[in-house]
Design an enzyme around this catalytic site. Structure first.
Site, PDB file in Angstrom:
ATOM      1  N   ASN A  12       0.972  -1.055   0.107  1.00  0.00           N
ATOM      2  CA  ASN A  12       0.145  -0.194   0.027  1.00  0.00           C
ATOM      3  C   ASN A  12       1.039   1.432  -0.126  1.00  0.00           C
ATOM      4  O   ASN A  12       1.162   1.563   1.134  1.00  0.00           O
ATOM      5  CB  ASN A  12      -1.011   0.037   1.173  1.00  0.00           C
ATOM      6  CG  ASN A  12      -1.663   1.335   1.414  1.00  0.00           C
ATOM      7  OD1 ASN A  12      -1.818   1.817   0.339  1.00  0.00           O
ATOM      8  ND2 ASN A  12      -2.230   1.472   2.526  1.00  0.00           N
ATOM      9  N   TRP A  13       0.972   2.069  -1.065  1.00  0.00           N
ATOM     10  CA  TRP A  13       1.946   3.110  -1.226  1.00  0.00           C
ATOM     11  C   TRP A  13       1.295   4.356  -0.476  1.00  0.00           C
ATOM     12  O   TRP A  13       1.993   5.150  -0.482  1.00  0.00           O
ATOM     13  CB  TRP A  13       2.457   3.210  -2.737  1.00  0.00           C
ATOM     14  CG  TRP A  13       3.447   2.409  -3.349  1.00  0.00           C
ATOM     15  CD1 TRP A  13       3.936   1.078  -2.667  1.00  0.00           C
ATOM     16  CD2 TRP A  13       4.351   2.428  -4.134  1.00  0.00           C
ATOM     17  NE1 TRP A  13       4.884   0.694  -3.321  1.00  0.00           N
ATOM     18  CE2 TRP A  13       5.270   1.452  -4.270  1.00  0.00           C
ATOM     19  CE3 TRP A  13       4.595   3.521  -5.264  1.00  0.00           C
ATOM     20  CZ2 TRP A  13       6.436   1.401  -5.098  1.00  0.00           C
ATOM     21  CZ3 TRP A  13       5.477   3.303  -6.175  1.00  0.00           C
ATOM     22  CH2 TRP A  13       6.501   2.407  -6.151  1.00  0.00           C
ATOM     23  N   LYS A  14      -0.088   4.167  -0.416  1.00  0.00           N
ATOM     24  CA  LYS A  14      -0.640   5.309  -0.036  1.00  0.00           C
ATOM     25  C   LYS A  14      -0.438   6.491  -0.849  1.00  0.00           C
ATOM     26  O   LYS A  14      -0.383   6.397  -2.026  1.00  0.00           O
ATOM     27  CB  LYS A  14      -0.217   5.748   1.481  1.00  0.00           C
ATOM     28  CG  LYS A  14      -0.259   4.631   2.470  1.00  0.00           C
ATOM     29  CD  LYS A  14      -0.055   4.951   3.996  1.00  0.00           C
ATOM     30  CE  LYS A  14       0.296   3.742   4.719  1.00  0.00           C
ATOM     31  NZ  LYS A  14      -0.294   3.857   6.177  1.00  0.00           N
ATOM     32  N   HIS A  93      -9.701   1.585   4.385  1.00  0.00           N
ATOM     33  CA  HIS A  93      -8.420   1.752   5.290  1.00  0.00           C
ATOM     34  C   HIS A  93      -8.753   2.785   6.495  1.00  0.00           C
ATOM     35  O   HIS A  93      -9.382   3.683   6.178  1.00  0.00           O
ATOM     36  CB  HIS A  93      -7.364   2.146   4.171  1.00  0.00           C
ATOM     37  CG  HIS A  93      -6.040   2.146   5.066  1.00  0.00           C
ATOM     38  ND1 HIS A  93      -5.735   3.249   5.727  1.00  0.00           N
ATOM     39  CD2 HIS A  93      -5.104   1.304   4.762  1.00  0.00           C
ATOM     40  CE1 HIS A  93      -4.515   2.837   6.170  1.00  0.00           C
ATOM     41  NE2 HIS A  93      -4.044   1.668   5.506  1.00  0.00           N
ATOM     42  N   GLU A 161      -5.932  -4.571  10.603  1.00  0.00           N
ATOM     43  CA  GLU A 161      -4.610  -3.589  10.950  1.00  0.00           C
ATOM     44  C   GLU A 161      -5.296  -2.692  12.136  1.00  0.00           C
ATOM     45  O   GLU A 161      -5.926  -1.692  12.086  1.00  0.00           O
ATOM     46  CB  GLU A 161      -4.974  -2.624   9.785  1.00  0.00           C
ATOM     47  CG  GLU A 161      -4.830  -3.015   8.252  1.00  0.00           C
ATOM     48  CD  GLU A 161      -4.130  -2.282   7.374  1.00  0.00           C
ATOM     49  OE1 GLU A 161      -2.713  -2.382   7.090  1.00  0.00           O
ATOM     50  OE2 GLU A 161      -4.830  -1.378   7.144  1.00  0.00           O
ATOM     51  N   GLY A 167       2.161   2.402  10.868  1.00  0.00           N
ATOM     52  CA  GLY A 167       3.170   3.393  10.863  1.00  0.00           C
ATOM     53  C   GLY A 167       3.979   3.653  12.065  1.00  0.00           C
ATOM     54  O   GLY A 167       4.787   4.719  12.339  1.00  0.00           O
ATOM     55  N   SER A 198       3.054  -2.091  10.638  1.00  0.00           N
ATOM     56  CA  SER A 198       4.572  -1.944  10.841  1.00  0.00           C
ATOM     57  C   SER A 198       5.206  -3.329  10.494  1.00  0.00           C
ATOM     58  O   SER A 198       6.208  -3.796  10.911  1.00  0.00           O
ATOM     59  CB  SER A 198       4.778  -1.552  12.338  1.00  0.00           C
ATOM     60  OG  SER A 198       4.208  -0.423  12.636  1.00  0.00           O
TER      61      SER A 198
HETATM   62  C1  PEP Z   1      -0.861   0.328   6.039  1.00  0.00           C
HETATM   63  O1  PEP Z   1      -0.792   1.349   5.077  1.00  0.00           O
HETATM   64  O2  PEP Z   1      -2.082  -0.124   6.098  1.00  0.00           O
HETATM   65  C2  PEP Z   1       0.125  -0.030   6.848  1.00  0.00           C
HETATM   66  C3  PEP Z   1      -0.021  -1.136   7.469  1.00  0.00           C
HETATM   67  O3  PEP Z   1       1.323   0.763   6.991  1.00  0.00           O
HETATM   68  P1  PEP Z   1       2.451   0.366   7.801  1.00  0.00           P
HETATM   69  O4  PEP Z   1       3.125  -0.958   7.167  1.00  0.00           O
HETATM   70  O5  PEP Z   1       3.434   1.520   7.461  1.00  0.00           O
HETATM   71  O6  PEP Z   1       2.131   0.226   9.175  1.00  0.00           O
END
Ligand code: PEP
Length: 244
Positions: A12-14, A93, A161, A167, A198
């Site tokens: 997921n590049w956001k 999300h 999540e 993050g 993470s």
């Molecule tokens: C996400 O974008 O859903 C995510 C889990 O980000 P990260 O891996 O940076 O925690």
């Protein structure tokens, strides 16, 4: 329609990434023969570019609209994404819930529209730190899953999540992840469950051992080829081992 064999790693590049980064990453993954092992959920402009330029990677969207078409300035429909040969879409999300006020009924409607346009929706759920600290993670997630999926009669996946893990570099204990996976499977026995929060090369191997877990949704670490490659390899290794 995608039913089985979905890749185990979702990148997921956001709202990150450039054409250059994408090009480098595709080269790096191809040289490891791993280009088919990841769903690349790129920002919309990069999705269009990737569709034209790279036939060897699997694309996913980070969202789609709940309506088929119409006067929705700035939005993107499932049908438009379908034309780019995209079959996966991440919906609900936590960042969209927070910044775009997305609710379970809206996310469910998005999933229905997405499915009707040929998609395999990946529905995000997860508790806040407050809920986690009270020990209520499983019941909170169970409620979310029920609200999102009651009466859905098509294939979808759940991405668990925990909001406080995204993050932050902080993860739940592995047995806590397994508890949530089990509770999701009690509601929806055959679905694929991903974990997100993470995930990186240092913890991927442990996470891959979580019983009942299908794969991972990776944010920050998915912007670095070496991290992504290590995560894919960890899951491959564990999957191969457990199928022997
Ligand atoms: C996400 O974008 O859903 C995510 C889990 O980000 P990260 O891996 O940076 O925690």
């Amino acid at each position: 329609m995608v039913k089985n064999g979905a890749p185990k790693v979702i990148a997921n590049w956001k709202m990150n990434g450039t054409l250059d980064l994408l090009s480098t990453m595709v080269d790096d993954l191809s040289s490891e023969n791993l280009d088919h092992n990841i769903i690349f959920c790129l920002p919309f402009p990069l999705l269009g570019y990737a569709f034209v330029k790279y036939s060897n990677i699997i694309l996913g969207a980070q969202d789609c609209h709940e309506q088929e078409h119409g006067a929705f300035t700035g939005c993107t429909s499932a049908q438009m994404l379908n034309e780019l040969n995209i079959r996966y879409v991440v919906l609900g999300h936590s960042e969209r819930r927070l910044h775009c006020n997305e609710t379970n009924p809206l996310i469910k409607q998005k999933a229905i529209t997405a499915f009707q346009n040929g998609f395999f929706p990946i529905l995000c759920v997860g508790e806040s730190l407050d809920v986690y600290n009270k020990g209520d993670s499983t019941s909170f997630v169970a409620n979310q899953v029920k609200e999102l999926t009651s009466d859905l009669d098509f294939p979808y996946a759940i991405a668990y999540e925990p909001l406080w893990s995204i993050g932050s570099g902080i993860l739940p204990k592995m047995h806590e992840i397994v508890e949530v996976i089990n509770c999701v499977h009690e509601i929806a026995p055959d679905i694929k469950v991903y974990y997100g929060g993470s995930v990186n090369s240092a913890n991927a191997f442990d996470i891959a051992h979580c019983k009942g877990l299908y794969g991972v949704l990776v944010g920050g670490a998915s912007l670095k080829s070496d991290e992504l490659i290590s995560i894919v390899k960890a899951f491959d290794q564990v999957t191969q081992h457990s199928s022997n």
